[in-house]
Write a protein that holds these residues in place. Structure first.
Motif, PDB file in Angstrom:
ATOM      1  N   SER A 112      -7.291  10.472  -2.570  1.00 31.67           N
ATOM      2  CA  SER A 112      -7.840  10.930  -1.287  1.00 31.67           C
ATOM      3  C   SER A 112      -9.112  10.173  -0.904  1.00 31.67           C
ATOM      4  CB  SER A 112      -8.114  12.429  -1.325  1.00 31.67           C
ATOM      5  OG  SER A 112      -9.039  12.739  -2.349  1.00 31.67           O
ATOM      6  N   ALA A 113      -9.861   9.670  -1.880  1.00 32.96           N
ATOM      7  CA  ALA A 113     -11.091   8.932  -1.582  1.00 32.96           C
ATOM      8  C   ALA A 113     -10.821   7.436  -1.390  1.00 32.96           C
ATOM      9  CB  ALA A 113     -12.101   9.128  -2.702  1.00 32.96           C
ATOM     10  N   ALA A 114      -9.600   6.988  -1.669  1.00 36.32           N
ATOM     11  CA  ALA A 114      -9.263   5.568  -1.567  1.00 36.32           C
ATOM     12  C   ALA A 114      -9.149   5.157  -0.102  1.00 36.32           C
ATOM     13  CB  ALA A 114      -7.958   5.288  -2.301  1.00 36.32           C
ATOM     14  N   ARG A 115      -9.822   4.078   0.246  1.00 33.51           N
ATOM     15  CA  ARG A 115      -9.785   3.580   1.616  1.00 33.51           C
ATOM     16  C   ARG A 115      -8.957   2.298   1.736  1.00 33.51           C
ATOM     17  NH1 ARG A 115     -12.885   6.685   4.598  1.00 33.51           N
ATOM     18  NH2 ARG A 115     -14.795   7.577   3.773  1.00 33.51           N
ATOM     19  N   THR A 116      -8.812   1.572   0.623  1.00 36.95           N
ATOM     20  CA  THR A 116      -8.088   0.300   0.657  1.00 36.95           C
ATOM     21  C   THR A 116      -7.035   0.264  -0.445  1.00 36.95           C
ATOM     22  OG1 THR A 116      -9.585  -0.788  -0.894  1.00 36.95           O
ATOM     23  CG2 THR A 116     -10.183  -0.899   1.454  1.00 36.95           C
ATOM     24  N   LYS A 117      -6.203  -0.748  -0.374  1.00 37.36           N
ATOM     25  CA  LYS A 117      -5.183  -0.964  -1.400  1.00 37.36           C
ATOM     26  C   LYS A 117      -5.864  -1.154  -2.759  1.00 37.36           C
ATOM     27  CE  LYS A 117      -1.623  -4.285  -2.686  1.00 37.36           C
ATOM     28  NZ  LYS A 117      -0.866  -5.469  -2.303  1.00 37.36           N
ATOM     29  N   ALA A 118      -6.962  -1.888  -2.771  1.00 35.07           N
ATOM     30  CA  ALA A 118      -7.696  -2.127  -4.018  1.00 35.07           C
ATOM     31  C   ALA A 118      -8.213  -0.818  -4.606  1.00 35.07           C
ATOM     32  CB  ALA A 118      -8.844  -3.098  -3.776  1.00 35.07           C
ATOM     33  N   ASP A 119      -8.653   0.101  -3.755  1.00 34.52           N
ATOM     34  CA  ASP A 119      -9.125   1.412  -4.229  1.00 34.52           C
ATOM     35  C   ASP A 119      -7.988   2.186  -4.896  1.00 34.52           C
ATOM     36  OD1 ASP A 119     -11.637   0.875  -3.162  1.00 34.52           O
ATOM     37  OD2 ASP A 119     -11.280   2.029  -1.333  1.00 34.52           O
ATOM     38  N   ILE A 120      -6.800   2.098  -4.318  1.00 38.33           N
ATOM     39  CA  ILE A 120      -5.636   2.796  -4.884  1.00 38.33           C
ATOM     40  C   ILE A 120      -5.283   2.195  -6.238  1.00 38.33           C
ATOM     41  CG2 ILE A 120      -3.205   3.378  -4.575  1.00 38.33           C
ATOM     42  CD1 ILE A 120      -3.729   3.270  -1.518  1.00 38.33           C
ATOM     43  N   ILE A 121      -5.298   0.867  -6.313  1.00 35.47           N
ATOM     44  CA  ILE A 121      -4.991   0.184  -7.577  1.00 35.47           C
ATOM     45  C   ILE A 121      -6.007   0.585  -8.648  1.00 35.47           C
ATOM     46  CG2 ILE A 121      -4.932  -2.076  -8.721  1.00 35.47           C
ATOM     47  CD1 ILE A 121      -3.675  -3.166  -6.104  1.00 35.47           C
ATOM     48  N   THR A 122      -7.262   0.626  -8.279  1.00 30.43           N
ATOM     49  CA  THR A 122      -8.297   1.031  -9.233  1.00 30.43           C
ATOM     50  C   THR A 122      -8.047   2.438  -9.743  1.00 30.43           C
ATOM     51  OG1 THR A 122      -9.916  -0.431  -8.167  1.00 30.43           O
ATOM     52  CG2 THR A 122     -10.789   1.354  -9.532  1.00 30.43           C
ATOM     53  N   ALA A 123      -7.693   3.344  -8.844  1.00 30.43           N
ATOM     54  CA  ALA A 123      -7.428   4.726  -9.237  1.00 30.43           C
ATOM     55  C   ALA A 123      -6.206   4.809 -10.165  1.00 30.43           C
ATOM     56  CB  ALA A 123      -7.205   5.592  -8.004  1.00 30.43           C
ATOM     57  N   LEU A 124      -5.179   4.041  -9.860  1.00 30.95           N
ATOM     58  CA  LEU A 124      -3.976   4.051 -10.707  1.00 30.95           C
ATOM     59  C   LEU A 124      -4.248   3.477 -12.085  1.00 30.95           C
ATOM     60  CD1 LEU A 124      -1.298   3.022  -8.072  1.00 30.95           C
ATOM     61  CD2 LEU A 124      -1.328   5.157  -9.391  1.00 30.95           C
ATOM     62  N   LYS A 165       0.835  -1.200   0.000  1.00 31.61           N
ATOM     63  CA  LYS A 165       0.000   0.000   0.000  1.00 31.61           C
ATOM     64  C   LYS A 165       0.874   1.255   0.000  1.00 31.61           C
ATOM     65  CE  LYS A 165      -3.922   2.193   2.263  1.00 31.61           C
ATOM     66  NZ  LYS A 165      -4.849   2.176   3.385  1.00 31.61           N
ATOM     67  N   ALA A 166       1.956   1.232   0.754  1.00 29.58           N
ATOM     68  CA  ALA A 166       2.867   2.384   0.801  1.00 29.58           C
ATOM     69  C   ALA A 166       3.502   2.637  -0.564  1.00 29.58           C
ATOM     70  CB  ALA A 166       3.936   2.172   1.857  1.00 29.58           C
ATOM     71  N   GLU A 167       3.883   1.548  -1.254  1.00 33.34           N
ATOM     72  CA  GLU A 167       4.462   1.693  -2.593  1.00 33.34           C
ATOM     73  C   GLU A 167       3.440   2.266  -3.566  1.00 33.34           C
ATOM     74  OE1 GLU A 167       7.744  -1.862  -2.933  1.00 33.34           O
ATOM     75  OE2 GLU A 167       5.623  -2.446  -2.924  1.00 33.34           O
ATOM     76  N   LEU A 168       2.194   1.817  -3.443  1.00 33.63           N
ATOM     77  CA  LEU A 168       1.136   2.319  -4.317  1.00 33.63           C
ATOM     78  C   LEU A 168       0.859   3.800  -4.054  1.00 33.63           C
ATOM     79  CD1 LEU A 168      -1.282  -0.721  -4.119  1.00 33.63           C
ATOM     80  CD2 LEU A 168       0.054  -0.017  -6.113  1.00 33.63           C
ATOM     81  N   GLU A 169       0.865   4.176  -2.779  1.00 35.24           N
ATOM     82  CA  GLU A 169       0.643   5.580  -2.435  1.00 35.24           C
ATOM     83  C   GLU A 169       1.752   6.455  -3.009  1.00 35.24           C
ATOM     84  OE1 GLU A 169       0.373   5.191   1.808  1.00 35.24           O
ATOM     85  OE2 GLU A 169      -1.798   4.881   1.754  1.00 35.24           O
ATOM     86  N   ALA A 170       2.989   5.978  -2.929  1.00 36.93           N
ATOM     87  CA  ALA A 170       4.118   6.728  -3.478  1.00 36.93           C
ATOM     88  C   ALA A 170       4.007   6.836  -4.999  1.00 36.93           C
ATOM     89  CB  ALA A 170       5.434   6.061  -3.093  1.00 36.93           C
ATOM     90  N   LEU A 171       3.588   5.760  -5.645  1.00 39.62           N
ATOM     91  CA  LEU A 171       3.424   5.761  -7.096  1.00 39.62           C
ATOM     92  C   LEU A 171       2.320   6.728  -7.514  1.00 39.62           C
ATOM     93  CD1 LEU A 171       4.271   4.556  -9.804  1.00 39.62           C
ATOM     94  CD2 LEU A 171       2.619   2.720  -9.411  1.00 39.62           C
TER      95      LEU A 171
END
Length: 90
Positions: free
Chosen positions: A75-87, A60-66
């Motif tokens: 900012s609306a992402a609550r989970t790792k999956a949400d971050i991946i979807t946004a990316l 999750k930290a790597e995804l946030e940095a990416l």
């Protein structure tokens, strides 16, 4: 079903339901006894799902940095999956 926890050498045998849950969680991989890395006993390997971007294997930290590096708003992402979807949406 014979599985191995990712990054480890020990093989574990799990029932079908438990194995499927571990595979979907991404914590384990199927053990393949074929030295070439191919399928054994007529089994077929997994079909590519179009997500070979390597995001699923990142923390999750790597995804946030990416996301920060790419300027993606998570900012609306609550989970790792949400971050991946946004990316992947970019």
């Amino acid at each position: 079903m014979r599985l191995r926890e990712k990054g480890k050498k020990d093989v574990v045998t799990l029932g079908w339901d438990e194995a499927q849950a571990a595979l979907q969680a991404g914590t384990h991989e199927v053990v393949n006894d074929d030295d070439t890395g191919g399928a054994i006993s007529g089994e077929q390997g997994p079909e590519p799902d179009g997500n070979e971007d390597g995001l699923d294997g990142k923390s999750k930290a790597e995804l946030e940095a990416l996301a920060k590096e790419k300027g993606v708003d998570i900012s609306a992402a609550r989970t790792k999956a949400d971050i991946i979807t946004a990316l992947r949406a970019t």
